[in-house]
Design an enzyme around this catalytic site. Structure first.
Site, short mmCIF file in Angstrom:
data_model
loop_
_atom_site.label_atom_id
_atom_site.label_comp_id
_atom_site.label_asym_id
_atom_site.label_seq_id
_atom_site.Cartn_x
_atom_site.Cartn_y
_atom_site.Cartn_z
N CYS A 45 1.51 125.41 -0.33
CA CYS A 45 0.46 125.08 -1.29
C CYS A 45 -0.97 125.78 -1.21
O CYS A 45 -1.76 124.93 -0.91
CB CYS A 45 0.42 123.60 -1.15
N GLY A 46 -1.03 126.97 -0.95
CA GLY A 46 -2.14 127.81 -0.93
C GLY A 46 -2.49 128.12 -2.19
O GLY A 46 -2.40 127.45 -3.33
N ALA A 47 -3.27 129.19 -2.28
CA ALA A 47 -3.94 129.48 -3.70
C ALA A 47 -2.72 129.84 -4.67
O ALA A 47 -3.09 129.14 -5.76
CB ALA A 47 -4.82 130.89 -3.43
N GLN A 48 -1.85 130.61 -4.58
CA GLN A 48 -0.79 130.63 -5.46
C GLN A 48 -0.05 129.52 -5.73
O GLN A 48 0.35 129.07 -6.97
CB GLN A 48 0.05 131.91 -5.24
N HIS A 132 6.13 137.60 -5.05
CA HIS A 132 5.89 139.16 -4.61
C HIS A 132 6.91 139.39 -3.75
O HIS A 132 7.71 138.63 -3.17
CB HIS A 132 4.75 138.94 -3.81
N GLU A 389 -1.54 147.19 -12.89
CA GLU A 389 -1.78 147.15 -11.02
C GLU A 389 -3.10 147.93 -10.93
O GLU A 389 -3.42 148.01 -9.78
CB GLU A 389 -0.66 147.67 -10.50
#
Length: 489
Positions: A45-48, A132, A389
């Site tokens: 549960c970080g930024a992403q 990713h 990208e």
């Protein structure tokens, strides 16, 4: 584990590098139906993790968070992020066994340990998602054969995933299905539903492969998206101060200049960005960009070569094993640069002044975007993927610098991106030493020209070169799909 890409024969390497299909809006007509009513458990549960979860919940999915028991017991940031936003939180053992879709949104360096911990708990026929593909491609993680493995990769920092969604838009997104793990054939439908749930379908979705996503993502973030922004910020600031320009003004011009310049890039490509300059300045920026491309091309090619071969990943994983000794040292050194330590002036700078007094910054953006695009396509990456990208993601990264300079950029991006950014920066600054010796304030800090007189033939030739670059041609039709695009507010 062996690098997955390096185990493939050349024929399959080229095939997977070349997977890239722009998906039509009609292909998302089923919305989130492939995931509706299913239990979605996000690990991390970080930024992403947080921001994707917020979007997915707002889109109607059943979202909960599986965290390590110690993170829950100690009420760490991940626990607070989830609970303070009203999500159900539990341990791996409590939530994973009933999950239909498990989204692994932890940092790259944690993927192997996380997947090894959750895979025995995942039920038969469930789905594992990544944002990713590093763990699959570079580390060669083998996933149980009954599990479907998909990717939904928003092409921006997690914070921007949420902000764009709240504005009623989204961010360009790559989706993929791992060819080794699609036992029931529903991976693509689930990946499409995931993209709808995060809002990505409104900004353009490319059907890609794990291989193409990883190799292009690493290249973009190391060079133009983060590396060159860091190098450019430090060199331009130091040059302005050396030439007598007020440090607080220089700080503001750079901190907010990247965002202003690249907002023009986002909406109309390099053509629109260059058209914001008067004619003499445009010609100068074009010529500077050509010189910069000649200087930096070997460095861009080295980064792409090391990414394709796996050398970059091998080196970085050695640093992981050494508790990030190099990463942390380089992060601390960035914090000690004069640009980072100098507060910006409070007096406003007009939008046009950022262009007029930032000709060198514009040249750096043009050179970096074109070089990244050219180097990726030379390596077999399809043009549409190379565009996302390089050019399209750049304004989103520039926005993080506008918030809190390079510290914020490097905090928000992944550790993988940050490590590659420092490698590029450390090699690029010495390369540009002789170039920077010639730089005067007429290309950074002050206007290049107050007149608009130029040779018509030169201007026509420059305009033609700008408009006919392949990234401009592919970008024009990709941007047409972004019908809901709004200005950054």
């Amino acid at each position: 584990m062996a690098n997955y890409f390096n185990t493939l024969p050349l024929r399959l390497q080229l095939e997977q590098l070349g997977v890239c299909e722009f998906m039509e809006q009609s292909e998302f007509a089923d919305g989130i139906s492939a995931l509706a009513g299913k239990k979605v458990v996000i690990v991390g549960c970080g930024a992403q993790g947080l921001n994707q979860g917020l979007n997915m919940r707002d889109s109607g999915l059943d979202i909960s968070y599986a965290l390590r028991a110690d993170a829950i017991a100690e009420k760490r940031a991940s626990y607070k992020n989830a609970t303070e936003n009203g999500f159900k939180v539990g341990t791996y053992e409590e939530l994973i066994p009933t999950a239909d879709l498990v989204c692994n949104l932890t940092p790259d360096k944690q993927h192997t340990s996380v997947v090894n911990a959750i895979m025995p708990l995942m039920k038969q026929g469930s789905t594992l998602a990544y944002s990713h593909g590093f763990n699959i491609v570079e580390e060669g993680m083998q996933i149980r054969k009954d599990i479907t493995v998909i990717m939904c990769a928003p092409k921006c920092p997690g914070s921007e995933v949420r902000e764009e969604y709240k504005r009623g838009f989204g961010v360009p997104t790559l989706i993929a299905v791992h060819p080794e793990n699609d036992p029931n054939g529903f991976g693509l439908d689930q990946a499409k539903a995931y993209a709808v749930a995060t809002g990505g379908h409104k900004a353009g979705v490319l059907r890609s492969s794990f291989v193409a996503e990883v190799k292009s993502d690493l290249m973009g973030e190391q060079t133009i998206l983060c590396g060159l922004l860091q190098t450019g910020s430090i060199l331009c600031f130091d040059k302005m101060v050396e030439k007598g320009i007020d440090a607080a003004y220089a700080s503001k011009l750079i901190q907010y200049g990247w965002e202003t310049i690249t907002e023009a890039l986002k909406h109309g490509g390099i053509t629109n960005m260059m058209d914001r300059l008067n004619n003499p300045s445009k010609i100068e920026a074009y010529e500077l960009a050509e010189e910069l491309k000649d200087i930096m091309r070997p460095l861009f090619q080295k980064h792409q070569d090391d990414i394709i071969s796996g050398e970059f990943s091998r080196t970085m994983m050695i640093d992981w094993a050494n508790d990030d000794v190099n990463l942390l040292k380089w992060r601390a050194a960035t914090g000690e640069t004069n640009f980072e330590k100098t507060a910006p002036q409070e007096a406003p700078i007009s939008e046009q002044e950022y262009f007029d007094n930032g000709v060198l910054m514009i040249a750096m953006v043009k050179a970096g975007v074109e070089l990244a695009f050219e180097t990726m396509t030379e390596a077999g990456i399809i043009e549409e993927s190379a565009y996302y990208e390089s050019l399209h993601e750049l304004p989103l990264i520039a926005n993080t610098i506008a918030r809190k300079k390079l510290f914020e950029m490097n905090r928000v991006i992944s550790d993988t991106a940050e490590y590659g950014c420092y490698l590029f920066d450390h090699a690029c600054k010495p390369l540009l030493t002789e170039f920077m010796k010639k730089v005067e304030t007429n290309i950074i800090g002050k206007p290049f020209s107050t007149s608009n007189g130029v040779d018509n033939t030169v201007l026509i030739a420059v305009n033609k070169e700008i408009r006919q670059h392949p990234i401009e041609e592919v970008g024009a039709w990709l941007r047409e799909s972004m019908t809901a695009m709004k200005k950054i507010g």
